[in-house]
Design an enzyme around this catalytic site. Structure first.
Site, PDB file in Angstrom:
ATOM      1  N   ASP A 293       0.822  -1.206   0.000  1.00 40.49           N
ATOM      2  CA  ASP A 293       0.000   0.000   0.000  1.00 40.49           C
ATOM      3  C   ASP A 293       0.860   1.261   0.000  1.00 40.49           C
ATOM      4  OD1 ASP A 293       0.958  -0.433   2.563  1.00 40.49           O
ATOM      5  OD2 ASP A 293      -0.991  -0.694   3.496  1.00 40.49           O
TER       6      ASP A 293
ATOM      7  N   ASP B 192      -8.043  -2.283  14.053  1.00 40.17           N
ATOM      8  CA  ASP B 192      -9.413  -2.537  13.594  1.00 40.17           C
ATOM      9  C   ASP B 192      -9.500  -3.741  12.660  1.00 40.17           C
ATOM     10  OD1 ASP B 192      -8.216  -1.569  11.301  1.00 40.17           O
ATOM     11  OD2 ASP B 192      -9.545   0.162  11.056  1.00 40.17           O
TER      12      ASP B 192
ATOM     13  N   HIS C 120      -7.563  -4.279   9.970  1.00 41.10           N
ATOM     14  CA  HIS C 120      -7.203  -4.074   8.560  1.00 41.10           C
ATOM     15  C   HIS C 120      -5.901  -4.779   8.206  1.00 41.10           C
ATOM     16  CE1 HIS C 120      -5.044  -0.129   9.745  1.00 41.10           C
ATOM     17  NE2 HIS C 120      -4.112  -0.846   9.177  1.00 41.10           N
TER      18      HIS C 120
ATOM     19  N   GLU D  70      -9.686  -1.269   5.132  1.00 44.35           N
ATOM     20  CA  GLU D  70     -10.400  -0.974   6.367  1.00 44.35           C
ATOM     21  C   GLU D  70     -11.643  -1.856   6.486  1.00 44.35           C
ATOM     22  OE1 GLU D  70      -8.886   0.559   8.491  1.00 44.35           O
ATOM     23  OE2 GLU D  70      -8.328   2.625   8.042  1.00 44.35           O
TER      24      GLU D  70
HETATM   25  C1  GLP Z   1      -0.528   0.375   8.635  1.00 40.12           C
HETATM   26  C2  GLP Z   1      -0.185  -0.468   7.415  1.00 40.12           C
HETATM   27  C3  GLP Z   1      -0.493  -1.916   7.639  1.00 40.12           C
HETATM   28  C4  GLP Z   1       0.042  -2.353   8.987  1.00 40.12           C
HETATM   29  C5  GLP Z   1      -0.597  -1.574  10.080  1.00 40.12           C
HETATM   30  C6  GLP Z   1      -0.157  -2.003  11.470  1.00 40.12           C
HETATM   31  O1  GLP Z   1      -1.845   0.770   8.665  1.00 40.12           O
HETATM   32  N1  GLP Z   1      -0.839  -0.034   6.225  1.00 40.12           N
HETATM   33  O2  GLP Z   1       0.076  -2.682   6.587  1.00 40.12           O
HETATM   34  O3  GLP Z   1      -0.209  -3.716   9.153  1.00 40.12           O
HETATM   35  O4  GLP Z   1      -0.227  -0.225   9.874  1.00 40.12           O
HETATM   36  O5  GLP Z   1       1.035  -1.354  11.792  1.00 40.12           O
HETATM   37  P1  GLP Z   1       1.983  -1.728  13.003  1.00 40.12           P
HETATM   38  O6  GLP Z   1       2.674  -2.965  12.590  1.00 40.12           O
HETATM   39  O7  GLP Z   1       2.898  -0.565  13.096  1.00 40.12           O
HETATM   40  O8  GLP Z   1       1.122  -1.899  14.184  1.00 40.12           O
END
Ligand code: GLP
Length: 259
Positions: free
Chosen positions: A66, A135, A137, A142
Protein backbone atom coordinates in the site's frame (compact mmCIF):
# COMPACT_ATOMS: atom_id res chain seq x y z
CA UNK A 1 -4.35 -21.58 8.95
CA UNK A 2 -1.47 -22.21 11.28
CA UNK A 3 -1.20 -20.08 14.41
CA UNK A 4 2.24 -19.99 16.00
CA UNK A 5 2.49 -18.50 19.48
CA UNK A 6 6.03 -17.29 20.09
CA UNK A 7 7.84 -16.28 23.25
CA UNK A 8 9.26 -13.04 21.83
CA UNK A 9 9.09 -10.63 18.92
CA UNK A 10 12.65 -11.70 18.06
CA UNK A 11 11.50 -15.30 17.66
CA UNK A 12 8.73 -14.12 15.31
CA UNK A 13 11.35 -12.20 13.31
CA UNK A 14 13.48 -15.35 12.95
CA UNK A 15 10.50 -17.49 11.80
CA UNK A 16 9.46 -14.89 9.23
CA UNK A 17 13.06 -14.62 8.01
CA UNK A 18 13.12 -18.43 7.61
CA UNK A 19 10.01 -18.28 5.42
CA UNK A 20 11.49 -15.47 3.31
CA UNK A 21 14.88 -17.15 3.09
CA UNK A 22 13.23 -20.29 1.70
CA UNK A 23 11.35 -18.20 -0.88
CA UNK A 24 14.50 -16.27 -1.79
CA UNK A 25 16.42 -19.48 -2.46
CA UNK A 26 13.96 -20.47 -5.20
CA UNK A 27 14.40 -19.08 -8.74
CA UNK A 28 12.85 -15.67 -9.57
CA UNK A 29 11.29 -15.08 -6.16
CA UNK A 30 8.48 -12.52 -5.85
CA UNK A 31 8.16 -11.26 -2.32
CA UNK A 32 5.44 -9.12 -0.78
CA UNK A 33 6.63 -6.51 1.71
CA UNK A 34 4.70 -4.68 4.40
CA UNK A 35 5.36 -1.52 6.37
CA UNK A 36 4.41 -0.58 9.92
CA UNK A 37 6.43 -1.61 12.97
CA UNK A 38 5.45 -5.30 13.05
CA UNK A 39 7.75 -6.50 10.23
CA UNK A 40 10.85 -4.59 11.38
CA UNK A 41 12.53 -7.37 13.38
CA UNK A 42 12.06 -9.75 10.44
CA UNK A 43 13.73 -7.21 8.14
CA UNK A 44 16.59 -6.77 10.63
CA UNK A 45 17.09 -10.53 10.71
CA UNK A 46 17.05 -10.74 6.91
CA UNK A 47 19.63 -7.93 6.73
CA UNK A 48 21.79 -9.80 9.25
CA UNK A 49 21.58 -13.00 7.18
CA UNK A 50 22.46 -11.02 4.05
CA UNK A 51 25.56 -9.52 5.75
CA UNK A 52 26.74 -12.53 7.72
CA UNK A 53 25.43 -15.55 5.81
CA UNK A 54 25.33 -14.36 2.21
CA UNK A 55 21.56 -14.49 1.81
CA UNK A 56 20.93 -12.78 -1.52
CA UNK A 57 17.92 -10.83 -2.80
CA UNK A 58 19.60 -10.31 -6.18
CA UNK A 59 17.04 -12.14 -8.33
CA UNK A 60 14.01 -11.01 -6.36
CA UNK A 61 11.12 -8.77 -7.29
CA UNK A 62 9.20 -7.08 -4.48
CA UNK A 63 5.74 -5.54 -4.14
CA UNK A 64 4.50 -3.31 -1.36
CA UNK A 65 0.98 -3.64 -0.04
CA UNK A 66 0.00 0.00 0.00
CA UNK A 67 0.91 3.68 -0.16
CA UNK A 68 -0.42 7.03 1.04
CA UNK A 69 -2.09 9.24 -1.54
CA UNK A 70 -0.28 12.54 -2.07
CA UNK A 71 3.07 11.57 -0.55
CA UNK A 72 5.88 11.53 -3.12
CA UNK A 73 8.35 8.61 -2.88
CA UNK A 74 10.90 11.11 -1.46
CA UNK A 75 8.68 11.92 1.56
CA UNK A 76 10.24 10.11 4.57
CA UNK A 77 6.90 8.56 5.61
CA UNK A 78 5.84 7.39 2.16
CA UNK A 79 5.85 3.60 2.28
CA UNK A 80 8.24 3.59 -0.69
CA UNK A 81 10.74 5.54 1.45
CA UNK A 82 10.09 3.47 4.58
CA UNK A 83 10.81 0.17 2.85
CA UNK A 84 13.96 1.62 1.27
CA UNK A 85 15.16 2.77 4.68
CA UNK A 86 14.22 -0.36 6.61
CA UNK A 87 15.24 -3.04 4.11
CA UNK A 88 16.19 -2.25 0.52
CA UNK A 89 19.14 0.05 1.30
CA UNK A 90 20.76 -2.72 3.37
CA UNK A 91 20.49 -5.71 1.02
CA UNK A 92 21.17 -6.50 -2.65
CA UNK A 93 17.56 -6.07 -3.74
CA UNK A 94 17.57 -3.94 -6.91
CA UNK A 95 15.59 -0.74 -6.17
CA UNK A 96 14.11 -0.85 -9.70
CA UNK A 97 12.51 -4.19 -8.83
CA UNK A 98 10.82 -2.89 -5.68
CA UNK A 99 7.34 -1.77 -6.65
CA UNK A 100 4.72 0.24 -4.83
CA UNK A 101 1.56 2.01 -5.95
CA UNK A 102 2.26 5.65 -6.86
CA UNK A 103 0.18 7.79 -4.53
CA UNK A 104 0.97 10.92 -6.53
CA UNK A 105 -0.46 9.62 -9.83
CA UNK A 106 -3.01 11.98 -11.37
CA UNK A 107 -5.28 9.08 -12.39
CA UNK A 108 -5.41 6.92 -9.25
CA UNK A 109 -7.73 4.15 -10.58
CA UNK A 110 -5.44 3.80 -13.63
CA UNK A 111 -2.43 3.59 -11.32
CA UNK A 112 -4.15 0.81 -9.36
CA UNK A 113 -4.88 -1.11 -12.57
CA UNK A 114 -1.22 -0.67 -13.60
CA UNK A 115 -0.12 -2.07 -10.23
CA UNK A 116 -2.40 -5.11 -10.53
CA UNK A 117 -1.02 -5.78 -14.03
CA UNK A 118 2.55 -5.52 -12.74
CA UNK A 119 1.89 -8.13 -10.06
CA UNK A 120 0.25 -10.42 -12.61
CA UNK A 121 3.15 -9.97 -15.05
CA UNK A 122 5.59 -10.98 -12.30
CA UNK A 123 3.66 -14.24 -11.95
CA UNK A 124 1.99 -13.34 -8.64
CA UNK A 125 3.49 -13.05 -5.18
CA UNK A 126 5.15 -16.08 -3.56
CA UNK A 127 5.00 -14.91 0.04
CA UNK A 128 3.21 -11.85 1.42
CA UNK A 129 4.00 -10.39 4.81
CA UNK A 130 1.10 -8.71 6.65
CA UNK A 131 0.71 -6.70 9.82
CA UNK A 132 -2.73 -6.10 11.26
CA UNK A 133 -4.37 -2.84 12.28
CA UNK A 134 -6.18 -2.54 15.60
CA UNK A 135 -9.41 -2.54 13.59
CA UNK A 136 -8.42 -5.73 11.76
CA UNK A 137 -7.20 -4.07 8.56
CA UNK A 138 -4.55 -5.67 6.38
CA UNK A 139 -2.71 -3.47 3.91
CA UNK A 140 -5.05 -0.50 4.17
CA UNK A 141 -8.24 -2.54 3.70
CA UNK A 142 -10.40 -0.97 6.37
CA UNK A 143 -13.43 -2.77 7.85
CA UNK A 144 -16.17 -3.46 5.30
CA UNK A 145 -13.67 -3.72 2.44
CA UNK A 146 -14.93 -6.23 -0.10
CA UNK A 147 -13.38 -9.63 0.49
CA UNK A 148 -12.69 -9.81 -3.25
CA UNK A 149 -11.44 -6.23 -3.67
CA UNK A 150 -8.53 -5.34 -5.95
CA UNK A 151 -5.92 -2.58 -5.66
CA UNK A 152 -7.85 0.68 -5.29
CA UNK A 153 -8.02 4.00 -3.46
CA UNK A 154 -9.43 3.84 0.08
CA UNK A 155 -10.32 6.35 2.80
CA UNK A 156 -8.66 5.68 6.17
CA UNK A 157 -10.70 5.43 9.36
CA UNK A 158 -9.91 8.04 11.98
CA UNK A 159 -8.71 5.18 14.21
CA UNK A 160 -6.05 4.20 11.66
CA UNK A 161 -4.98 7.84 11.21
CA UNK A 162 -4.60 8.11 15.00
CA UNK A 163 -2.66 4.82 15.13
CA UNK A 164 -0.29 6.01 12.39
CA UNK A 165 0.10 9.57 13.74
CA UNK A 166 3.22 8.43 15.63
CA UNK A 167 5.10 8.32 12.33
CA UNK A 168 4.08 11.88 11.41
CA UNK A 169 4.34 15.21 13.25
CA UNK A 170 0.66 15.12 14.16
CA UNK A 171 -2.52 13.32 13.15
CA UNK A 172 -3.31 16.27 10.87
CA UNK A 173 -0.32 15.29 8.74
CA UNK A 174 -1.55 11.71 8.18
CA UNK A 175 -3.11 11.51 4.72
CA UNK A 176 -6.81 10.60 4.58
CA UNK A 177 -6.51 8.57 1.40
CA UNK A 178 -4.37 5.62 0.38
CA UNK A 179 -3.88 3.08 -2.40
CA UNK A 180 -3.92 -0.52 -1.23
CA UNK A 181 -3.81 -3.99 -2.68
CA UNK A 182 -7.31 -5.39 -2.24
CA UNK A 183 -8.23 -8.38 -0.13
CA UNK A 184 -8.71 -10.35 -3.36
CA UNK A 185 -5.23 -9.29 -4.52
CA UNK A 186 -3.65 -10.23 -1.20
CA UNK A 187 -5.50 -13.55 -1.20
CA UNK A 188 -3.80 -14.54 -4.45
CA UNK A 189 -0.34 -14.52 -2.87
CA UNK A 190 0.71 -18.16 -2.49
CA UNK A 191 1.63 -17.86 1.19
CA UNK A 192 0.29 -15.27 3.62
CA UNK A 193 2.33 -14.53 6.75
CA UNK A 194 0.69 -12.31 9.35
CA UNK A 195 2.66 -11.00 12.33
CA UNK A 196 1.27 -9.29 15.42
CA UNK A 197 2.68 -8.46 18.84
CA UNK A 198 1.34 -6.84 21.98
CA UNK A 199 -1.94 -6.70 23.87
CA UNK A 200 -3.16 -3.89 21.61
CA UNK A 201 -3.50 -6.39 18.74
CA UNK A 202 -5.12 -9.19 20.76
CA UNK A 203 -8.71 -8.35 19.91
CA UNK A 204 -8.00 -7.89 16.20
CA UNK A 205 -6.02 -11.16 16.09
CA UNK A 206 -8.85 -13.08 17.79
CA UNK A 207 -11.40 -11.64 15.35
CA UNK A 208 -9.16 -12.45 12.38
CA UNK A 209 -8.29 -16.00 13.42
CA UNK A 210 -11.36 -17.24 15.28
CA UNK A 211 -14.15 -14.78 14.46
CA UNK A 212 -16.52 -15.10 11.52
CA UNK A 213 -15.12 -14.69 8.01
CA UNK A 214 -16.45 -11.19 7.50
CA UNK A 215 -15.59 -7.86 5.90
CA UNK A 216 -16.05 -6.40 9.39
CA UNK A 217 -12.61 -7.87 10.16
CA UNK A 218 -10.69 -7.71 6.86
CA UNK A 219 -7.88 -9.94 8.19
CA UNK A 220 -10.42 -12.76 8.62
CA UNK A 221 -9.96 -13.28 4.87
CA UNK A 222 -6.92 -15.37 5.90
CA UNK A 223 -9.35 -18.09 6.97
CA UNK A 224 -10.18 -18.55 3.29
CA UNK A 225 -6.55 -18.96 2.25
CA UNK A 226 -5.01 -22.42 1.69
CA UNK A 227 -1.63 -21.41 3.16
CA UNK A 228 -1.73 -18.77 5.88
CA UNK A 229 0.60 -18.59 8.88
CA UNK A 230 -0.03 -16.28 11.83
CA UNK A 231 2.92 -15.52 14.12
CA UNK A 232 1.93 -13.86 17.40
CA UNK A 233 3.50 -13.29 20.79
CA UNK A 234 1.76 -14.29 24.04
CA UNK A 235 0.16 -10.86 24.46
CA UNK A 236 -1.29 -10.75 20.94
CA UNK A 237 -2.51 -14.35 21.45
CA UNK A 238 -4.17 -13.58 24.78
CA UNK A 239 -7.75 -13.47 23.42
CA UNK A 240 -7.51 -16.70 21.42
CA UNK A 241 -9.90 -19.47 22.57
CA UNK A 242 -7.88 -22.22 20.88
CA UNK A 243 -4.44 -21.11 22.10
CA UNK A 244 -3.81 -24.45 23.83
CA UNK A 245 -4.53 -26.31 20.63
CA UNK A 246 -2.12 -24.08 18.65
CA UNK A 247 0.61 -24.74 21.23
CA UNK A 248 -0.13 -28.47 21.14
CA UNK A 249 0.00 -28.57 17.34
CA UNK A 250 3.31 -26.67 17.34
CA UNK A 251 4.83 -28.98 19.96
CA UNK A 252 3.94 -31.96 17.78
CA UNK A 253 4.71 -30.40 14.43
CA UNK A 254 6.28 -33.02 12.17
CA UNK A 255 9.98 -32.40 11.44
CA UNK A 256 9.41 -32.48 7.67
CA UNK A 257 6.76 -29.79 7.78
CA UNK A 258 7.95 -26.20 7.50
CA UNK A 259 5.79 -23.13 7.86
C1 GLP B 1 -0.53 0.38 8.63
C2 GLP B 1 -0.18 -0.47 7.42
C3 GLP B 1 -0.49 -1.92 7.64
C4 GLP B 1 0.04 -2.35 8.99
C5 GLP B 1 -0.60 -1.57 10.08
C6 GLP B 1 -0.16 -2.00 11.47
O1 GLP B 1 -1.84 0.77 8.66
N1 GLP B 1 -0.84 -0.03 6.22
O2 GLP B 1 0.08 -2.68 6.59
O3 GLP B 1 -0.21 -3.72 9.15
O4 GLP B 1 -0.23 -0.23 9.87
O5 GLP B 1 1.04 -1.35 11.79
P1 GLP B 1 1.98 -1.73 13.00
O6 GLP B 1 2.67 -2.97 12.59
O7 GLP B 1 2.90 -0.57 13.10
O8 GLP B 1 1.12 -1.90 14.18
Amino acid sequence: MEVVICTSAEEIGRHVADVYEEALRRPDPVIGLATGSSPLLAYQELIRRHREEGLSFAGATAFLLDEYVGLPAAHPESYAAVIRRELVDHVDLAPARVHSPDGTATDLPAECARYEALIARAGGIDVQLLGIGTDGHVGFNEPMSSLSSRTRPKTLTEQTRQDNARFFGSVDDVPRHVLTQGLGTIGEARHLVLVATGEGKAEAVAAAVEGPLSARCPASVLQWHPHATVFVDEAAASHLDFADYYRHALAHKPKWQGF
